[in-house]
Design a protein around this motif. Structure first.
Motif, PDB file in Angstrom:
ATOM      1  N   ARG A 222       0.834  -1.209   0.000  1.00  0.00           N
ATOM      2  CA  ARG A 222       0.000   0.000   0.000  1.00  0.00           C
ATOM      3  C   ARG A 222       0.867   1.257   0.000  1.00  0.00           C
ATOM      4  N   VAL A 223       1.879   1.273   0.843  1.00  0.00           N
ATOM      5  CA  VAL A 223       2.740   2.449   0.916  1.00  0.00           C
ATOM      6  C   VAL A 223       3.535   2.611  -0.386  1.00  0.00           C
ATOM      7  N   TYR A 224       4.010   1.507  -0.930  1.00  0.00           N
ATOM      8  CA  TYR A 224       4.769   1.562  -2.182  1.00  0.00           C
ATOM      9  C   TYR A 224       3.877   2.011  -3.339  1.00  0.00           C
ATOM     10  N   ALA A 225       2.623   1.570  -3.329  1.00  0.00           N
ATOM     11  CA  ALA A 225       1.697   1.989  -4.384  1.00  0.00           C
ATOM     12  C   ALA A 225       1.392   3.482  -4.289  1.00  0.00           C
ATOM     13  N   LEU A 226       1.289   4.008  -3.073  1.00  0.00           N
ATOM     14  CA  LEU A 226       1.067   5.448  -2.927  1.00  0.00           C
ATOM     15  C   LEU A 226       2.251   6.240  -3.473  1.00  0.00           C
ATOM     16  N   GLY A 227       3.464   5.764  -3.232  1.00  0.00           N
ATOM     17  CA  GLY A 227       4.637   6.406  -3.817  1.00  0.00           C
ATOM     18  C   GLY A 227       4.664   6.280  -5.328  1.00  0.00           C
ATOM     19  N   ALA A 228       4.218   5.128  -5.837  1.00  0.00           N
ATOM     20  CA  ALA A 228       4.159   4.927  -7.279  1.00  0.00           C
ATOM     21  C   ALA A 228       3.149   5.871  -7.925  1.00  0.00           C
ATOM     22  N   LEU A 229       2.054   6.117  -7.244  1.00  0.00           N
ATOM     23  CA  LEU A 229       1.052   7.045  -7.787  1.00  0.00           C
ATOM     24  C   LEU A 229       1.617   8.458  -7.887  1.00  0.00           C
ATOM     25  N   PHE A 230       2.458   8.835  -6.942  1.00  0.00           N
ATOM     26  CA  PHE A 230       3.113  10.138  -7.026  1.00  0.00           C
ATOM     27  C   PHE A 230       3.996  10.200  -8.273  1.00  0.00           C
TER      28      PHE A 230
ATOM     29  N   TYR B 293      -4.930   9.119 -18.757  1.00  0.00           N
ATOM     30  CA  TYR B 293      -5.175   7.828 -18.101  1.00  0.00           C
ATOM     31  C   TYR B 293      -4.409   7.750 -16.777  1.00  0.00           C
ATOM     32  N   GLY B 294      -3.137   8.164 -16.791  1.00  0.00           N
ATOM     33  CA  GLY B 294      -2.332   8.124 -15.575  1.00  0.00           C
ATOM     34  C   GLY B 294      -2.897   9.002 -14.470  1.00  0.00           C
ATOM     35  N   LEU B 295      -3.361  10.184 -14.826  1.00  0.00           N
ATOM     36  CA  LEU B 295      -3.937  11.082 -13.814  1.00  0.00           C
ATOM     37  C   LEU B 295      -5.241  10.525 -13.254  1.00  0.00           C
ATOM     38  N   ILE B 296      -6.068   9.950 -14.126  1.00  0.00           N
ATOM     39  CA  ILE B 296      -7.356   9.414 -13.673  1.00  0.00           C
ATOM     40  C   ILE B 296      -7.161   8.219 -12.745  1.00  0.00           C
ATOM     41  N   ILE B 297      -6.299   7.260 -13.154  1.00  0.00           N
ATOM     42  CA  ILE B 297      -6.130   6.098 -12.277  1.00  0.00           C
ATOM     43  C   ILE B 297      -5.395   6.460 -10.990  1.00  0.00           C
TER      44      ILE B 297
ATOM     45  N   ILE C 143      -5.402  -5.583  -9.728  1.00  0.00           N
ATOM     46  CA  ILE C 143      -5.807  -4.235 -10.129  1.00  0.00           C
ATOM     47  C   ILE C 143      -4.586  -3.353 -10.365  1.00  0.00           C
ATOM     48  N   LEU C 144      -3.640  -3.390  -9.449  1.00  0.00           N
ATOM     49  CA  LEU C 144      -2.441  -2.564  -9.613  1.00  0.00           C
ATOM     50  C   LEU C 144      -1.645  -2.978 -10.843  1.00  0.00           C
ATOM     51  N   PHE C 145      -1.535  -4.288 -11.076  1.00  0.00           N
ATOM     52  CA  PHE C 145      -0.792  -4.761 -12.244  1.00  0.00           C
ATOM     53  C   PHE C 145      -1.482  -4.348 -13.541  1.00  0.00           C
ATOM     54  N   CYS C 146      -2.797  -4.524 -13.602  1.00  0.00           N
ATOM     55  CA  CYS C 146      -3.541  -4.171 -14.824  1.00  0.00           C
ATOM     56  C   CYS C 146      -3.517  -2.663 -15.084  1.00  0.00           C
ATOM     57  N   CYS C 147      -3.580  -1.873 -14.035  1.00  0.00           N
ATOM     58  CA  CYS C 147      -3.537  -0.419 -14.221  1.00  0.00           C
ATOM     59  C   CYS C 147      -2.172   0.060 -14.706  1.00  0.00           C
ATOM     60  N   SER C 148      -1.137  -0.709 -14.422  1.00  0.00           N
ATOM     61  CA  SER C 148       0.198  -0.269 -14.811  1.00  0.00           C
ATOM     62  C   SER C 148       0.537  -0.588 -16.265  1.00  0.00           C
ATOM     63  N   ILE C 149      -0.201  -1.458 -16.914  1.00  0.00           N
ATOM     64  CA  ILE C 149       0.165  -1.919 -18.259  1.00  0.00           C
ATOM     65  C   ILE C 149       0.251  -0.764 -19.252  1.00  0.00           C
ATOM     66  N   PHE C 150      -0.761   0.083 -19.310  1.00  0.00           N
ATOM     67  CA  PHE C 150      -0.778   1.160 -20.304  1.00  0.00           C
ATOM     68  C   PHE C 150       0.258   2.243 -20.001  1.00  0.00           C
ATOM     69  N   LEU C 151       0.693   2.329 -18.759  1.00  0.00           N
ATOM     70  CA  LEU C 151       1.688   3.341 -18.394  1.00  0.00           C
ATOM     71  C   LEU C 151       3.083   2.997 -18.903  1.00  0.00           C
ATOM     72  N   PHE C 152       3.305   1.748 -19.297  1.00  0.00           N
ATOM     73  CA  PHE C 152       4.610   1.351 -19.830  1.00  0.00           C
ATOM     74  C   PHE C 152       4.858   1.892 -21.233  1.00  0.00           C
TER      75      PHE C 152
ATOM     76  N   GLY D 100       6.702   5.189 -12.711  1.00  0.00           N
ATOM     77  CA  GLY D 100       5.499   4.924 -11.919  1.00  0.00           C
ATOM     78  C   GLY D 100       4.899   3.565 -12.224  1.00  0.00           C
ATOM     79  N   ALA D 101       4.933   3.161 -13.501  1.00  0.00           N
ATOM     80  CA  ALA D 101       4.399   1.853 -13.883  1.00  0.00           C
ATOM     81  C   ALA D 101       5.218   0.731 -13.265  1.00  0.00           C
ATOM     82  N   THR D 102       6.529   0.883 -13.280  1.00  0.00           N
ATOM     83  CA  THR D 102       7.394  -0.133 -12.675  1.00  0.00           C
ATOM     84  C   THR D 102       7.142  -0.236 -11.178  1.00  0.00           C
TER      85      THR D 102
END
Length: 139
Positions: free
Chosen positions: A24-32, A54-58, A88-97, A105-107
């Motif tokens: 959870r904490v790592y995902a919050l940093g990834a969202l930043f 897409y990145g801003l919305i997710i 969910i986190l994995f699927c949301c990161s696909i388009f960001l690559f 952020g995707a990584t």
């Protein structure tokens, strides 16, 4: 009491951190990182603008799921299913690559999803709603 005994006493008093909390904490940093990359990427081609949007919305949507806010009690329980949270986190990161600006952020989102998957494999106990919204006040 020897030095090693006092260290054991201190170690027992430390709180244990589970894999899902790290996720959870790592995902919050990834969202930043996703928000920063999306803002930097927003002025290029139409494809880059679409990825940035897409990145801003997710980022906003996932932030609501990951940040323990007391008004969102029923929404928070979704991310207590660690298999679902990791997926969910994995699927949301696909388009960001597909954009160099959002690649970091995707990584990080993939790493956060792997933390959730590790927590699911280890059968970590899910937190209840009361645990999620509990605020410790030290006096």
């Amino acid at each position: 009491m020897g030095f090693s005994e006092s260290l054991k006493k201190i170690y027992k008093q430390l709180p244990t951190v589970t894999w899902n909390e790290w996720g959870r904490v790592y995902a919050l940093g990834a969202l930043f990182c996703v928000v920063c990359g999306s803002i930097a990427n927003i002025e290029y081609t139409n494809f880059a603008i679409a990825i940035s949007t897409y990145g801003l919305i997710i980022s906003v949507i996932l932030f609501l799921f990951l940040w323990p806010v007391t008004q969102l009690k029923k929404v928070l329980i979704i991310f207590q299913n660690y298999w679902l949270a990791g997926a969910i986190l994995f699927c949301c990161s696909i388009f960001l690559f597909f954009s160099p600006a959002t690649l970091l952020g995707a990584t990080n989102l993939v790493v956060a999803s792997s933390f959730y998957f590790i927590g699911a494999f280890k059968h970590e106990k899910s937190l209840t709603i009361e645990d999620l919204v509990k605020v410790k006040v030290s006096s």
